[in-house]
Design a protein around this motif. Structure first.
Motif, PDB file in Angstrom:
ATOM      1  N   GLU A  68     -56.828-103.949 -34.937  1.00  0.00           N
ATOM      2  CA  GLU A  68     -57.418-103.200 -36.042  1.00  0.00           C
ATOM      3  C   GLU A  68     -56.335-102.501 -36.863  1.00  0.00           C
ATOM      4  O   GLU A  68     -56.396-102.453 -38.095  1.00  0.00           O
ATOM      5  N   ALA A  69     -55.329-101.962 -36.169  1.00  0.00           N
ATOM      6  CA  ALA A  69     -54.227-101.291 -36.868  1.00  0.00           C
ATOM      7  C   ALA A  69     -53.459-102.278 -37.749  1.00  0.00           C
ATOM      8  O   ALA A  69     -53.096-101.953 -38.886  1.00  0.00           O
ATOM      9  N   ALA A  70     -53.205-103.476 -37.231  1.00  0.00           N
ATOM     10  CA  ALA A  70     -52.507-104.483 -38.024  1.00  0.00           C
ATOM     11  C   ALA A  70     -53.293-104.840 -39.273  1.00  0.00           C
ATOM     12  O   ALA A  70     -52.733-104.983 -40.370  1.00  0.00           O
ATOM     13  N   TYR A  71     -54.604-104.960 -39.123  1.00  0.00           N
ATOM     14  CA  TYR A  71     -55.443-105.313 -40.272  1.00  0.00           C
ATOM     15  C   TYR A  71     -55.452-104.194 -41.315  1.00  0.00           C
ATOM     16  O   TYR A  71     -55.508-104.466 -42.517  1.00  0.00           O
ATOM     17  N   LYS A  72     -55.373-102.957 -40.856  1.00  0.00           N
ATOM     18  CA  LYS A  72     -55.302-101.843 -41.807  1.00  0.00           C
ATOM     19  C   LYS A  72     -54.034-101.943 -42.655  1.00  0.00           C
ATOM     20  O   LYS A  72     -54.032-101.563 -43.825  1.00  0.00           O
ATOM     21  N   GLY A  73     -52.969-102.458 -42.061  1.00  0.00           N
ATOM     22  CA  GLY A  73     -51.748-102.680 -42.825  1.00  0.00           C
ATOM     23  C   GLY A  73     -51.949-103.706 -43.915  1.00  0.00           C
ATOM     24  O   GLY A  73     -51.454-103.561 -45.030  1.00  0.00           O
ATOM     25  N   LEU A  74     -52.715-104.759 -43.604  1.00  0.00           N
ATOM     26  CA  LEU A  74     -53.015-105.771 -44.611  1.00  0.00           C
ATOM     27  C   LEU A  74     -53.907-105.197 -45.707  1.00  0.00           C
ATOM     28  O   LEU A  74     -53.717-105.486 -46.894  1.00  0.00           O
ATOM     29  N   GLN A  75     -54.872-104.391 -45.314  1.00  0.00           N
ATOM     30  CA  GLN A  75     -55.766-103.783 -46.295  1.00  0.00           C
ATOM     31  C   GLN A  75     -54.986-102.848 -47.232  1.00  0.00           C
ATOM     32  O   GLN A  75     -55.282-102.774 -48.432  1.00  0.00           O
ATOM     33  N   LYS A  76     -54.001-102.178 -46.682  1.00  0.00           N
ATOM     34  CA  LYS A  76     -53.146-101.329 -47.513  1.00  0.00           C
ATOM     35  C   LYS A  76     -52.359-102.180 -48.506  1.00  0.00           C
ATOM     36  O   LYS A  76     -52.206-101.811 -49.678  1.00  0.00           O
ATOM     37  N   ALA A  77     -51.866-103.326 -48.062  1.00  0.00           N
ATOM     38  CA  ALA A  77     -51.141-104.230 -48.954  1.00  0.00           C
ATOM     39  C   ALA A  77     -52.058-104.756 -50.047  1.00  0.00           C
ATOM     40  O   ALA A  77     -51.650-104.932 -51.201  1.00  0.00           O
ATOM     41  N   GLU A  78     -53.304-104.975 -49.701  1.00  0.00           N
ATOM     42  CA  GLU A  78     -54.283-105.444 -50.686  1.00  0.00           C
ATOM     43  C   GLU A  78     -54.530-104.385 -51.755  1.00  0.00           C
ATOM     44  O   GLU A  78     -54.528-104.678 -52.957  1.00  0.00           O
ATOM     45  N   ASP A 287     -49.607-100.993 -38.342  1.00  0.00           N
ATOM     46  CA  ASP A 287     -50.080-101.082 -39.728  1.00  0.00           C
ATOM     47  C   ASP A 287     -48.926-101.037 -40.712  1.00  0.00           C
ATOM     48  O   ASP A 287     -48.873-101.811 -41.672  1.00  0.00           O
ATOM     49  N   GLU A 288     -47.969-100.154 -40.457  1.00  0.00           N
ATOM     50  CA  GLU A 288     -46.822-100.042 -41.352  1.00  0.00           C
ATOM     51  C   GLU A 288     -45.922-101.268 -41.260  1.00  0.00           C
ATOM     52  O   GLU A 288     -45.336-101.703 -42.257  1.00  0.00           O
ATOM     53  N   ALA A 289     -45.812-101.841 -40.067  1.00  0.00           N
ATOM     54  CA  ALA A 289     -45.007-103.050 -39.905  1.00  0.00           C
ATOM     55  C   ALA A 289     -45.612-104.206 -40.694  1.00  0.00           C
ATOM     56  O   ALA A 289     -44.906-104.953 -41.385  1.00  0.00           O
ATOM     57  N   ALA A 290     -46.934-104.356 -40.610  1.00  0.00           N
ATOM     58  CA  ALA A 290     -47.609-105.424 -41.346  1.00  0.00           C
ATOM     59  C   ALA A 290     -47.486-105.213 -42.849  1.00  0.00           C
ATOM     60  O   ALA A 290     -47.216-106.156 -43.610  1.00  0.00           O
ATOM     61  N   PHE A 291     -47.676-103.971 -43.275  1.00  0.00           N
ATOM     62  CA  PHE A 291     -47.565-103.652 -44.701  1.00  0.00           C
ATOM     63  C   PHE A 291     -46.147-103.915 -45.200  1.00  0.00           C
ATOM     64  O   PHE A 291     -45.944-104.504 -46.275  1.00  0.00           O
TER      65      PHE A 291
END
Length: 354
Positions: A68-78, A287-291
């Motif tokens: 879920e945290a990783a996906y939040k990083g993607l949502q932030k990028a979006e 999340d920050e790593a994914a972003f």
């Protein structure tokens, strides 16, 4: 009819005036002027728009932790970068290859694999699609046999985050008295889980040399009942604080702490929202790593063929919100955090001790 004619005439005049202003703007040497520059600036974000896909491990997007945290990083990028995103959920390990392949064939600019369990399959698919950028969380590109040049490993010093929450737990039981025991429930035995637990043990013992630090593995990241059973067993053996290091399964261990009136410590994401029994959480800013990976691909600074390590010093790991119990020890834990940053504390193990 006259009124209609006048309206049409007015529109025509306005159009001519606007055209004249635009023409003047084109001849103007002032780079701050509008006109042609405005159209170019408006088209730039569209030209930079990229597609970023993510494949979860079997914990799924609703694990309230790692995926879920990783996906939040993607949502932030979006939302912040205008990135087009897609997440594919893996319900079983056999889904890894099909999910990774699907995104690669759909020509995503970056594909993020979430978790160590996906390492072998991610290496395989990265080699099959050498023109596609890949990143994997919790696995080292450098440790892969083929070391794909189009893949970046996103690693974390979980032992540092574990040390911080362990230090808090050790101080708590020292002051509280009674059984000097703090425990941990791990999911599958993978390097990240081991590092969390090892750091937790070290931090607790540095704060309280008399403390015992038992731990056990559920060998599962999903089934909450398995982790709850382990948590209840540890509490029955005297544990006053249970550290859950098992993704969605770990929610069961934290529920055991709540049920028995003990303290719980969350993992990866800030799990304070689970209730007042959550002393704090060991944070790993997936999340920050994914972003960051998405942003790097977008601006052309992505570094495949390497590993990037997130630690306390970079702000990539730490500890989360505290309840009233944990707040009493926040200053001391902050002091320890600064010692880790400075390198004064550096001998934090990554393998648990029995």
């Amino acid at each position: 009819m006259n009124a209609k004619f006048l309206r049409l005439l007015l529109i025509a005049v306005l159009a001519l005036c606007m055209g004249a202003v635009a023409a003047c703007g084109d001849d103007d040497d002032d780079s701050s002027g509008s006109g042609g520059n405005t159209e170019e600036a408006a088209s730039t974000p569209e030209a930079e728009k990229i597609k970023v896909g993510m494949v979860t491990d079997i914990g799924g997007l609703n694990d309230r932790s790692f995926n879920e945290a990783a996906y939040k990083g993607l949502q932030k990028a979006e939302s912040e970068l205008g990135v087009e995103i897609r997440a594919l959920t893996s319900k079983a390990p056999t889904d890894y290859v099909p999910n990774l392949t699907t995104l690669a064939r759909q020509q995503y600019d970056l594909i993020i694999a979430v978790g160590f369990l996906m390492a072998e399959d991610t290496e395989k698919i990265a080699n099959q699609f050498p023109e596609t950028n890949f990143a994997i969380i919790d696995s080292s590109q450098q440790a892969m046999k083929s070391q794909p040049k189009n893949l970046e490993g996103l690693l974390f010093k979980e032992n540092e985050a574990g040390y911080l929450v362990g230090y808090m737990a050790g101080l708590y039981v020292k002051d509280k008295g009674g059984d000097q025991v703090v425990s941990a429930v791990g999911g599958q035995q993978v390097p990240a889980v081991d590092a969390y637990i090892a750091g937790y043990q070290k931090g607790a013992k540095d704060a309280n040399p008399d403390v015992k630090t038992p731990f056990a593995y559920s060998q599962d990241f999903v089934d909450q009942a398995k982790c709850k059973e382990l948590g209840l067993n540890q509490i029955a053996e005297g544990s006053q604080v249970v550290f859950a290091v098992a993704g969605g399964c770990g929610l069961g261990a934290l529920d055991a702490a709540k049920e028995k009136g003990k303290q719980g410590i969350g993992v990866d994401a800030d799990q304070a929202y689970l209730g007042d029994h959550i002393m704090t959480s060991a944070l790993k800013k997936v999340d920050e790593a994914a972003f960051t990976a998405a942003k790097q691909v977008q601006d052309g600074t992505f570094k495949p063929g390497t590993d990037t390590v997130f630690d306390v010093k970079s702000g990539g790991v730490g500890y989360g919100k505290t309840n009233d119990v944990g707040a009493k020890y926040a200053d001391k834990v902050d002091a320890v955090l600064e010692q880790i940053k400075s390198g004064e504390i550096s001998d934090i193990p990554t393998t648990p001790s029995k």
